[in-house]
Enzyme design. Structure first.
Site, PDB file in Angstrom:
ATOM      1  N   GLN A  35       0.808  -1.231   0.000  1.00  0.00           N
ATOM      2  CA  GLN A  35       0.000   0.000   0.000  1.00  0.00           C
ATOM      3  C   GLN A  35       0.839   1.276   0.000  1.00  0.00           C
ATOM      4  O   GLN A  35       0.341   2.348  -0.354  1.00  0.00           O
ATOM      5  CB  GLN A  35      -0.944   0.004   1.198  1.00  0.00           C
ATOM      6  CG  GLN A  35      -2.157  -0.886   0.988  1.00  0.00           C
ATOM      7  CD  GLN A  35      -3.030  -0.914   2.237  1.00  0.00           C
ATOM      8  OE1 GLN A  35      -3.300   0.117   2.848  1.00  0.00           O
ATOM      9  NE2 GLN A  35      -3.449  -2.098   2.628  1.00  0.00           N
ATOM     10  N   HIS A  37       3.355   1.718  -2.010  1.00  0.00           N
ATOM     11  CA  HIS A  37       3.459   1.989  -3.447  1.00  0.00           C
ATOM     12  C   HIS A  37       2.137   2.491  -4.030  1.00  0.00           C
ATOM     13  O   HIS A  37       2.111   3.457  -4.794  1.00  0.00           O
ATOM     14  CB  HIS A  37       3.875   0.713  -4.193  1.00  0.00           C
ATOM     15  CG  HIS A  37       5.213   0.175  -3.808  1.00  0.00           C
ATOM     16  ND1 HIS A  37       5.354  -0.932  -2.993  1.00  0.00           N
ATOM     17  CD2 HIS A  37       6.476   0.563  -4.123  1.00  0.00           C
ATOM     18  CE1 HIS A  37       6.639  -1.198  -2.828  1.00  0.00           C
ATOM     19  NE2 HIS A  37       7.346  -0.301  -3.497  1.00  0.00           N
ATOM     20  N   GLY A 147       8.191   7.932  -1.711  1.00  0.00           N
ATOM     21  CA  GLY A 147       7.705   7.748  -0.353  1.00  0.00           C
ATOM     22  C   GLY A 147       8.662   8.355   0.657  1.00  0.00           C
ATOM     23  O   GLY A 147       9.879   8.334   0.476  1.00  0.00           O
ATOM     24  N   GLU A 148       8.109   8.882   1.730  1.00  0.00           N
ATOM     25  CA  GLU A 148       8.955   9.500   2.755  1.00  0.00           C
ATOM     26  C   GLU A 148       9.638   8.467   3.640  1.00  0.00           C
ATOM     27  O   GLU A 148      10.473   8.818   4.464  1.00  0.00           O
ATOM     28  CB  GLU A 148       8.136  10.474   3.613  1.00  0.00           C
ATOM     29  CG  GLU A 148       7.783  11.738   2.851  1.00  0.00           C
ATOM     30  CD  GLU A 148       6.945  12.715   3.662  1.00  0.00           C
ATOM     31  OE1 GLU A 148       6.510  12.352   4.765  1.00  0.00           O
ATOM     32  OE2 GLU A 148       6.732  13.836   3.165  1.00  0.00           O
ATOM     33  N   GLN A 153      16.693   9.265   0.648  1.00  0.00           N
ATOM     34  CA  GLN A 153      16.591   9.168  -0.810  1.00  0.00           C
ATOM     35  C   GLN A 153      15.832  10.366  -1.374  1.00  0.00           C
ATOM     36  O   GLN A 153      16.245  10.971  -2.370  1.00  0.00           O
ATOM     37  CB  GLN A 153      15.874   7.868  -1.185  1.00  0.00           C
ATOM     38  CG  GLN A 153      15.504   7.754  -2.657  1.00  0.00           C
ATOM     39  CD  GLN A 153      14.872   6.411  -2.956  1.00  0.00           C
ATOM     40  OE1 GLN A 153      15.572   5.414  -3.101  1.00  0.00           O
ATOM     41  NE2 GLN A 153      13.551   6.363  -3.032  1.00  0.00           N
ATOM     42  N   VAL A 176       3.201   4.879   4.723  1.00  0.00           N
ATOM     43  CA  VAL A 176       2.006   4.075   5.019  1.00  0.00           C
ATOM     44  C   VAL A 176       2.427   2.986   6.007  1.00  0.00           C
ATOM     45  O   VAL A 176       3.476   2.351   5.835  1.00  0.00           O
ATOM     46  CB  VAL A 176       1.417   3.455   3.739  1.00  0.00           C
ATOM     47  CG1 VAL A 176       0.192   2.599   4.071  1.00  0.00           C
ATOM     48  CG2 VAL A 176       1.040   4.563   2.744  1.00  0.00           C
ATOM     49  N   SER A 185       7.062  -2.179   4.024  1.00  0.00           N
ATOM     50  CA  SER A 185       8.307  -2.355   3.270  1.00  0.00           C
ATOM     51  C   SER A 185       8.265  -3.704   2.580  1.00  0.00           C
ATOM     52  O   SER A 185       7.778  -4.689   3.158  1.00  0.00           O
ATOM     53  CB  SER A 185       9.522  -2.299   4.209  1.00  0.00           C
ATOM     54  OG  SER A 185      10.671  -2.820   3.547  1.00  0.00           O
TER      55      SER A 185
END
Lengths: 286, 286
Positions: A35, A37, A147-148, A153, A176, A185
């Site tokens: 989720q 992604h 994504g945070e 990155q 998420v 992950s």
């Protein structure tokens, strides 16, 4: 949903899309979608004419002793998830099509890449910055969504795009989490049952640190010691790779939580190294 | 001819040009235009809808003890020359607009950058590759034209564009020479009268080496020794920085002239370091 694996074809499509003045939202991924992604895909779907997702387990960002060979993959599942999320193009290049045998060009982002994951994975962000530059050149997106969870990155890519004048807007989206707080992950599948029970304490430790900062404690050592104690007590199966407080943009360590600070951790379990982070917002000075 | 100095504005113009499906020919320069530059502009003028020339003396490609401060400049003259050559946009950014104070992103091309000028100017090609990437992002050209005098630069840029999938066609164009064979260079103004008399022997030495290769002599040491002898005899005011035979694409030294080989030289005079090169074509094997 169209599946494109040839980089040249992807670039031709993206040039045509630009001619047609379509906005392109891009989500670069390594697949094995969860989720986290799909939240990025949905964000892009709501804002772009065309959504492109790349699925590429990039060898250049794995170190020699890391988990490239066993990085989880499930293309059939990923295809379904992407289609359901309204993705228009799934870009799935082969490593051989992405890197010539004599490829020798690297994009490096000094400073921002140096600490945290860059300290334990010395060529990781060079691999990330190089492949993201390549993907941006092939997909030519209007904006790209990250994504945070991989906050360093995100900082590296944001700095790179600014420094190289790459005409792409970089967007970071919230982590998420599972109901118990564990950050989603692809590597969570490698956790043993016991490790899975302990892993949510990474988030809880960071939350506790952020709460201390929000309550006005400015000494970073105190904040980190509290978080570290929680990890030691409740996630003893994980070895702390790092637990640090850094500036949200430069990713440089801070000693005093006087403004927004990122609390970031990496914890090594037997078969999975997990990362997580949380933005701590100290109260304004009176 | 329009003069644009703001990088953001340049990028907006280039995005509009792409929407309008114009082909854009780009010539990146450091100014102080001579016929070497105008030959590149004319090449672009004949093939592109819109010709963009950048004029930027890039601090990042000069070493600490090099000639950045006295690199020759004449913007009024350059403006006239560019307008006469049919240039549509002269892009003249300031260093402060090109590099943020905390800029920390670099593009490096290993291997191709290592020898020749890269050996005596260790950060030179990193500075070139980084600024050319930036200029490509700002100008978004269909093709970019480089002079073959800087043949290692051409090899570095070609490799970089391939490795990073940058959607720009890289074109190399022949060296323009004075009647006596001296390669045109903005730095020729720094030669004393005597040095100017000796400088054409750089080209003559390379020509002699190429003639030996064309006659079937395959031992590179023999070829280079002959060229070196000519320089020692006729250009004694110049100190040879390098005189080498390299592969035209990889820029790696070759020992046997079995196929096309670049003979390249750098010669340091009192106030100018001159470079030149020549492609040697050995006869095909029987």
């Amino acid at each position: 949903m169209r599946i494109v694996s040839d980089p040249k074809q992807m670039q031709e499509i993206s040039i045509d899309l630009r001619y047609e003045r379509k906005t392109v939202g891009f989500v670069p991924t390594m697949g094995f979608f969860h989720q986290g992604h799909t939240s990025l895909m949905e964000y892009a779907r709501e804002r772009a004419d065309v959504v492109v997702v790349s699925l590429f387990v990039n060898p250049a960002q794995f170190g020699p002793n890391e988990d490239l060979d066993r990085y989880p993959r499930d293309l059939d599942h990923d295809r379904e998830v992407a289609a359901s999320a309204g993705v228009d193009i799934l870009f799935t290049p082969d490593p051989a099509a992405m890197y010539a045998p004599d490829a020798s060009t690297f994009v490096t982002v000094e400073g921002v890449s140096a600490g945290l994951c860059g300290a334990s994975r010395p060529t990781h962000f060079r691999g990330v910055a190089t492949v993201v530059t390549k993907l941006f050149m092939l997909v030519n997106p209007t904006f790209a969504v990250f994504g945070e969870k991989d906050r360093q990155q995100l900082a590296v890519i944001s700095r790179m795009v600014r420094d190289l004048n790459i005409p792409v807007a970089v967007v970071g989206r919230p982590i998420v989490r599972e109901a118990d707080g564990l950050a989603l992950s692809s590597r969570n599948v490698f956790l043993s049952r016991e490790e899975r029970d302990q892993a949510p304490w990474i988030n809880k430790a960071l939350e506790a640190g952020a709460a201390l900062a929000a309550s006005g404690i400015r000494d970073v050592k105190t904040i980190l010691a509290a978080a570290r104690d929680i990890l030691a007590a409740y996630a003893p199966l994980g070895a702390v790779d790092y637990l640090e407080a850094v500036d949200p943009e430069s990713m440089q360590p801070v000693e005093t939580a006087a403004g927004p600070v990122v609390l970031a951790a990496a914890v090594q379990f037997s078969r999975a190294r997990l990362i997580d982070n949380r933005l701590a917002l100290p109260p304004h000075e009176a």
